[in-house]
Design a protein around this motif. Structure first.
Motif, short mmCIF file in Angstrom:
data_model
loop_
_atom_site.label_atom_id
_atom_site.label_comp_id
_atom_site.label_asym_id
_atom_site.label_seq_id
_atom_site.Cartn_x
_atom_site.Cartn_y
_atom_site.Cartn_z
N LYS A 4 -5.31 3.51 1.63
CA LYS A 4 -5.07 3.95 0.26
C LYS A 4 -5.96 5.14 -0.09
O LYS A 4 -5.67 5.89 -0.99
N ARG A 9 1.24 7.85 -0.30
CA ARG A 9 1.80 7.34 -1.56
C ARG A 9 3.07 6.54 -1.28
O ARG A 9 3.75 6.77 -0.29
N GLU A 11 6.76 5.43 -2.64
CA GLU A 11 7.87 5.78 -3.52
C GLU A 11 8.92 4.71 -3.39
O GLU A 11 9.25 4.30 -2.29
N TYR A 19 6.78 5.16 2.40
CA TYR A 19 5.39 5.60 2.36
C TYR A 19 5.40 7.04 2.84
O TYR A 19 6.01 7.35 3.87
N ARG A 64 -0.87 1.05 6.20
CA ARG A 64 -0.73 0.96 4.74
C ARG A 64 0.33 -0.06 4.35
O ARG A 64 0.14 -0.87 3.43
#
Length: 99
Positions: A4, A9, A11, A19, A64
């Motif tokens: 992070k 990010r 979406e 990601y 992630r």
């Protein structure tokens, strides 16, 4: 350091998500998935611009997704070959792997 902290990010659009990690020169790396239930996602694709392959970028995206799955109690089915391989290599991710 958690992923992070690395600029990845998330979406979401309906039942699909991705990601995204912006790469220099504008073309992003991505991992895409489909929600297939309240606590289950299917990761179907990863992509990294050719210039940045072999540098651990795709693995960072998978890490992630695994972190987020753990935090939310979600299980993952890895349809993407790369992600399936990463799950075989990281036995410590078994807690989020859909059996």
């Amino acid at each position: 350091m958690q992923t992070k902290d690395l600029g990845i990010r998330l979406e979401k659009r309906g039942h699909r998500g991705r990601y995204v990690l912006e790469m220099p020169e504008g073309e992003p790396a991505e991992l895409t998935y489909v929600d297939s239930g309240p606590d289950h996602i299917i990761i179907d694709h990863t992509w990294v611009p050719p210039k940045f392959r072999g540098r651990g970028v795709a693995e960072r995206l998978v890490v992630r997704a695994v972190e987020d799955a753990r935090a939310s109690g979600t299980k993952i089915t890895p349809l993407c070959r790369f992600v399936a391989l990463e799950f075989r290599r990281h036995k410590d991710w078994a807690d989020v792997l859909k059996q």
